[in-house]
Design an enzyme around this catalytic site. Structure first.
Site, short mmCIF file in Angstrom:
data_model
loop_
_atom_site.label_atom_id
_atom_site.label_comp_id
_atom_site.label_asym_id
_atom_site.label_seq_id
_atom_site.Cartn_x
_atom_site.Cartn_y
_atom_site.Cartn_z
N GLU A 156 49.29 37.98 43.92
CA GLU A 156 48.85 38.19 42.55
C GLU A 156 49.45 37.12 41.65
O GLU A 156 50.55 36.63 41.93
CB GLU A 156 49.25 39.58 42.07
CG GLU A 156 48.47 40.70 42.74
CD GLU A 156 46.97 40.52 42.60
OE1 GLU A 156 46.47 40.55 41.47
OE2 GLU A 156 46.29 40.35 43.62
N GLY A 173 47.45 51.32 40.24
CA GLY A 173 47.09 50.10 40.95
C GLY A 173 45.84 50.28 41.81
O GLY A 173 45.42 51.40 42.10
N ALA A 175 36.82 52.55 39.15
CA ALA A 175 36.35 52.60 37.76
C ALA A 175 37.29 53.42 36.88
O ALA A 175 36.86 54.06 35.92
CB ALA A 175 34.94 53.19 37.72
N ARG A 203 41.40 45.80 26.36
CA ARG A 203 40.89 44.71 25.51
C ARG A 203 39.46 44.90 25.00
O ARG A 203 38.91 44.05 24.32
CB ARG A 203 41.02 43.38 26.27
CG ARG A 203 42.48 42.89 26.32
CD ARG A 203 42.58 41.53 26.93
NE ARG A 203 42.34 41.55 28.36
CZ ARG A 203 41.66 40.62 29.01
NH1 ARG A 203 41.15 39.59 28.35
NH2 ARG A 203 41.51 40.69 30.31
N ASN A 211 1.65 66.06 6.21
CA ASN A 211 1.71 66.96 7.36
C ASN A 211 2.87 67.94 7.29
O ASN A 211 3.00 68.80 8.12
CB ASN A 211 1.80 66.14 8.66
CG ASN A 211 2.96 65.17 8.65
OD1 ASN A 211 3.47 64.79 7.60
ND2 ASN A 211 3.39 64.77 9.83
C1 UD1 Z 1 42.57 42.59 40.92
C2 UD1 Z 1 43.14 42.02 42.21
C3 UD1 Z 1 43.15 40.49 42.12
C4 UD1 Z 1 41.74 39.99 41.83
C5 UD1 Z 1 41.17 40.66 40.61
C6 UD1 Z 1 39.72 40.32 40.46
C7 UD1 Z 1 44.74 43.67 42.97
C8 UD1 Z 1 46.17 44.04 43.08
N1 UD1 Z 1 44.46 42.51 42.37
O1 UD1 Z 1 43.46 42.24 39.90
O2 UD1 Z 1 43.64 39.94 43.31
O3 UD1 Z 1 41.78 38.59 41.66
O4 UD1 Z 1 41.25 42.09 40.73
O5 UD1 Z 1 39.26 40.79 39.22
O6 UD1 Z 1 43.87 44.39 43.46
N2 UD1 Z 1 41.52 50.13 38.83
C9 UD1 Z 1 41.52 51.49 39.05
N3 UD1 Z 1 42.71 52.13 39.17
C10 UD1 Z 1 43.89 51.49 39.10
C11 UD1 Z 1 43.89 50.11 38.87
C12 UD1 Z 1 42.68 49.44 38.75
O7 UD1 Z 1 40.46 52.10 39.11
O8 UD1 Z 1 44.92 52.16 39.24
C13 UD1 Z 1 40.25 49.41 38.69
C14 UD1 Z 1 40.11 48.84 37.31
O9 UD1 Z 1 39.40 49.74 36.49
C15 UD1 Z 1 39.32 47.58 37.55
C16 UD1 Z 1 39.68 47.17 38.96
O10 UD1 Z 1 40.24 48.33 39.57
O11 UD1 Z 1 37.94 47.82 37.55
C17 UD1 Z 1 40.64 46.01 39.01
O12 UD1 Z 1 41.82 46.37 38.38
P1 UD1 Z 1 42.65 45.35 37.51
O13 UD1 Z 1 43.86 46.00 37.04
O14 UD1 Z 1 41.75 44.71 36.52
O15 UD1 Z 1 43.04 44.29 38.64
P2 UD1 Z 1 43.42 42.82 38.40
O16 UD1 Z 1 44.80 42.78 37.88
O17 UD1 Z 1 42.39 42.14 37.64
#
Ligand code: UD1
Ligand code: CA
Length: 463
Positions: A157, A83, A14, A20, A389
């Protein structure tokens, strides 16, 4: 022989920014059904019996933990979002070595416990389980790459995928379960040499395959379970799905919803038999509706108990009230906190009641303001009655006995007591106690000025 079950530790990612959303509020604190997105995920984690729940937070800083003060959660700060793999790494030192780890997402609130149970059932000592789905338009999701034989080989990815891989329709939802022992090994060898320069959690899948660990895949029962929130539009879409699910559950229990698409429950409703809810009703907090209660259109009810047989007519706002049986409320009534209304009372249009007790069978039918008051049984409060009141500094109480009649347009200047069976003449200003059983009135004597003429405009010819 019984074997010790390994503890279940849940890690909720989280920390992301939610660019966005275009908002100052951290993404996971945006509300769905009246609760932060993250609260839904935490509730899900508790529902499947997580022994420890870790939350990786970062963007928005301490605002996120502050919102969950008093809850048993392990907060792990990820100060730089490098990541999903890096995020999980932050929690692992605190996770028991023999634990089964389940990864959830703070911005994917509708995941169902049944699906998570299946994912956990598929994971094992030598099995990593991932939740996947088939999409005709796989968009930005990671793709599940399988070998010819059908076994999962890795996840790629979107930004790193070849044209051929981009055509794969099976996607990664992100949800994953694996033993801590295995994850620790894999996460230690992650790197960020990829299109986004991030430590991808998804890279552990190929590592598992290389280690001869089985990769099991499970699918959610519903597509909406894995839908994440990245924009206000997606938040609104999930809100509708969530409300639709709640409406279905209520109708299943026998609640009549005139239109489930125009009903919002932002909290918890407990409803008796034969409850009818008309369109555009919003219920917030904890609402209890007894048998046969009817709620008219366009009403907002928050933290209230409404007992059997009571009818709330159109356009009422009720908050923090306890309303008895067979009452009639509204249309256009406003009932404010700390109000108790006894059985068979009537509160009519353009009436405001605040912090008051209204006795059994009493009527406040039109255009009145009753605050900080105790009103007895079968009292009749005439139109336009005001309890004064507030003296500008303090609030004072108005006490009205049983069977009292208050004439229309009366002001009751608190603190003041009107005794049982008293009768107050219309248009009175009652600043001293009115004795029981007597008629009390305060009225300027009416007079007529004979021969009076209307003033004329200066300079007018008097036409
Ligand atoms: C990720 C997955 C992808 C999947 C998708 C589903 C990876 C590398 N990719 O991509 O395969 O299809 O989710 O939605 O895992 N977050 C952190 N810290 C970070 C990065 C992310 O807490 O350093 C949390 C974000 O807040 C989010 C979630 O992890 O809730 C996913 O991160 P996001 O960057 O949206 O991953 P995607 O690129 O969507
Ligand atoms: Ca995402």
């Amino acid at each position: 022989m019984t074997t010790k079950r390994s503890p279940l530790e849940i890690v909720i990612l989280a920390a992301g920014k939610g660019t966005r959303m275009y908002s100052e509020l951290p993404k996971v604190l945006h509300e769905l059904g009246g609760r932060p997105l993250l609260a839904h995920v935490v509730a899900g984690a508790r529902a499947i019996g997580g022994d420890v729940i870790h939350v990786i937070y970062g963007h928005g800083g301490e605002q996120v933990p502050a919102r969950f003060a008093g809850e048993t959660l392990k907060w792990v700060l990820q100060s730089e979002q490098l990541g999903t793999g890096h995020a999980l790494m932050q929690a692992m030192p605190q996770v028991a070595r023999d634990a089964m780890v389940l990864v959830l997402y703070g911005d994917v609130p509708l995941i169902q416990t049944g699906t998570l149970r299946q994912l956990l059932a598929a994971a094992g000592e030598r099995t990593l389980a991932i939740l996947t789905a088939e999409f005709d338009e796989p968009g930005g999701y990671g793709r599940i790459v399988r070998e010819r034989g059908g076994k999962v080989a890795r996840i790629v990815e979107r930004k790193d995928a070849s044209a051929e891989e981009l055509a794969i329709k099976e996607i990664n939802t992100g949800f994953l379960a694996a033993p801590a022992r295995l994850l620790n090994g894999w996460l230690a060898s992650l790197n960020n040499e990829n299109a986004q320069g991030e430590y991808y959690l998804t890279d552990v899948i190929a590592m598992a395959v290389a280690d001869g660990v089985e990769v099991a895949t499970v699918q959610p029962a519903w597509e909406w379970e894995i839908m994440g929130v990245n924009s206000k539009r997606e938040l609104a879409q999930l809100e509708r799905i969530y409300q639709g699910n709640q409406a279905d559950a209520l109708m299943q229990q026998g609640v009549t919803l005139r239109d489930p698409a125009r009903f919002d429950l932002r909290g918890e409703l407990s409803a008796g038999r034969d409850v009818m809810i008309d369109i555009n009703v919003i219920l917030e907090g904890r609402v209890e509706l007894g048998d046969g209660v009817e709620i008219g259109p366009n009403s907002l009810i928050r933290d209230a108990r409404i007992d059997s047989g009571t009818v709330v007519q159109a356009n009422c706002v009720i908050e923090g009230a306890d309303i008895g049986r067979r009452c009639r409320i509204g249309p256009f009534a406003r009932i404010r906190p700390e109000t108790r209304i006894a059985d068979a009372a009537h509160i009519g249009n353009f009436v405001e009641i605040k912090k008051s007790d209204i006795g059994e069978g009493s009527k406040v039918n039109h255009l009145s303001n009753v605050g900080d008051s105790e009103v007895g049984k079968t009292v009749n409060i005439g139109a336009g009655t005001i309890t004064c009141n507030y003296d500008g500094v303090n609030k004072h109480r108005t006490i009205i006995g049983d069977h009292v009649f208050i004439g229309s347009g009366t002001q009751l200047v608190a603190p003041v007591t009107v005794g049982d069976d008293a009768f107050i003449g219309a248009g009175s200003t009652i600043a001293r106690d009115a004795p029981s059983g007597e008629l009390t009135l305060s009225r300027v004597k009416q007079r007529t000025i004979a021969g009076w003429r209307r003033p004329k405009k200066r300079g007018s010819t008097g036409k």
